[in-house]
Design an enzyme around this catalytic site. Structure first.
Site, short mmCIF file in Angstrom:
data_model
loop_
_atom_site.label_atom_id
_atom_site.label_comp_id
_atom_site.label_asym_id
_atom_site.label_seq_id
_atom_site.Cartn_x
_atom_site.Cartn_y
_atom_site.Cartn_z
N ASP A 31 0.80 -1.23 0.00
CA ASP A 31 0.00 0.00 0.00
C ASP A 31 0.83 1.28 0.00
O ASP A 31 0.28 2.37 -0.15
CB ASP A 31 -0.95 0.02 1.20
CG ASP A 31 -2.26 -0.71 0.92
OD1 ASP A 31 -2.67 -0.74 -0.26
OD2 ASP A 31 -2.86 -1.25 1.85
N ASP A 93 -4.54 -5.69 -6.32
CA ASP A 93 -4.42 -4.28 -5.91
C ASP A 93 -3.01 -3.74 -6.19
O ASP A 93 -2.83 -2.54 -6.43
CB ASP A 93 -4.68 -4.12 -4.41
CG ASP A 93 -5.86 -4.92 -3.89
OD1 ASP A 93 -6.08 -6.04 -4.37
OD2 ASP A 93 -6.54 -4.44 -2.97
#
Length: 284
Positions: A31, A93
């Site tokens: 992330d 992702d």
């Protein structure tokens, strides 16, 4: 955009709040791309302050430490290695985090960052997708041989379903990969994975959270997936080498944005969020 110094001051304040993410004490995960490039990356774009640029490069370097050359991809979730027995897990992702690597490699960072991004995209393309163009949310690899073991999910309906936001991540991520590499193989691929998404959309162009949830049409929607895909298709329409496809993707993106701009999906006065009907992690 407003030239309002108070708004600018708030932007600087909240960007600064993210600085601990760059420290070695912060547990690393994929992330970092989302968190640093959208904050420090935009801060540098707008202010041209070299400090922000250096922080983006630092974030890219931190992300690159999760790269496993044996597998050829970035480890997404270190905490899932033991928890789920996913030795080297790469989630879809992660395609969104390649942009920080591409950018850093062209703006003073190491050339290896570009190579890592391309390797990650190539291996993901070859292993994390089914023949029809839908993808596994999680691809699990053997750390010794580097070989693909299996496809799993953490946020989708099941391992073999088409989780809407996962497909959106792929469409956006591979659009960026084509933009940065100019390799037509990626253009043809992003067309394929976009087309299956568009083919299965409901009438209002906002997907249900998972295309294979058996409770459709009574399943939750995911407006966040629509927003991601609309952004990706707007760019894809500008990169296309086929005018017919360019019009197709631009039209689809416009239809998505029209729906998202309606009172059905815009929060307006009802909530502090921008959009309603977004599904984060439905199974969880």
């Amino acid at each position: 955009n407003t030239k309002d110094e108070q708004i600018k001051a708030k932007a600087i304040k909240y960007t600064k709040c993210l600085h601990p993410l760059l420290s070695d004490e912060h547990e690393n995960d994929h992330d970092i791309g989302f968190q640093i490039f959208t904050s420090y990356g935009n801060a540098y774009r707008i202010t041209k302050n070299e400090k922000y640029k250096n922080d983006v490069i630092k974030g890219a370097e931190k992300l690159s430490k999760l790269y496993n050359p044996k597998v050829g991809t970035i480890l997404s979730w270190p905490h899932m290695v033991k928890k789920m027995n996913w030795p080297h897990n790469t989630i879809m992702d992660n395609m969104m985090n390649l942009e920080i690597l591409f950018w850093a490699s062209k703006n003073g960072g190491d050339k290896k960052l570009y190579d890592i991004a391309v390797s990650h995209a190539k291996v993901t393309k070859e292993t994390a997708f089914r023949d029809d163009g839908s993808n596994y949310h999680v691809a699990v690899y053997d750390t010794i041989t580097g070989k693909f073991i299996k496809g799993e999910t953490n946020q989708g309906f099941n391992a073999n379903s088409m989780w809407a936001r996962g497909q959106a991540w792929a469409i956006y991520g591979f659009t960026v990969v084509y933009r940065e590499t100019k390799d037509l193989e990626y253009l043809r691929f992003v067309e394929k994975i976009s087309d299956i998404y568009l083919k299965r959309l409901p009438e209002d162009f906002v997907p249900f959270w998972d295309f294979d949830d058996p409770s459709i049409p009574n399943a939750p929607k995911d407006a966040s997936a629509a927003a991601i895909t609309a952004s990706a298709l707007l760019e894809l329409s500008q990169l296309e080498d086929d005018n017919g496809k360019a019009v197709k993707y631009f039209t689809a993106a416009t239809n998505m944005l029209k729906s998202l701009s309606s009172d059905k999906y815009q929060s307006r006065e009802s909530k502090p969020s921008f959009l309603l009907h977004c599904t984060g992690n439905y199974p969880g």
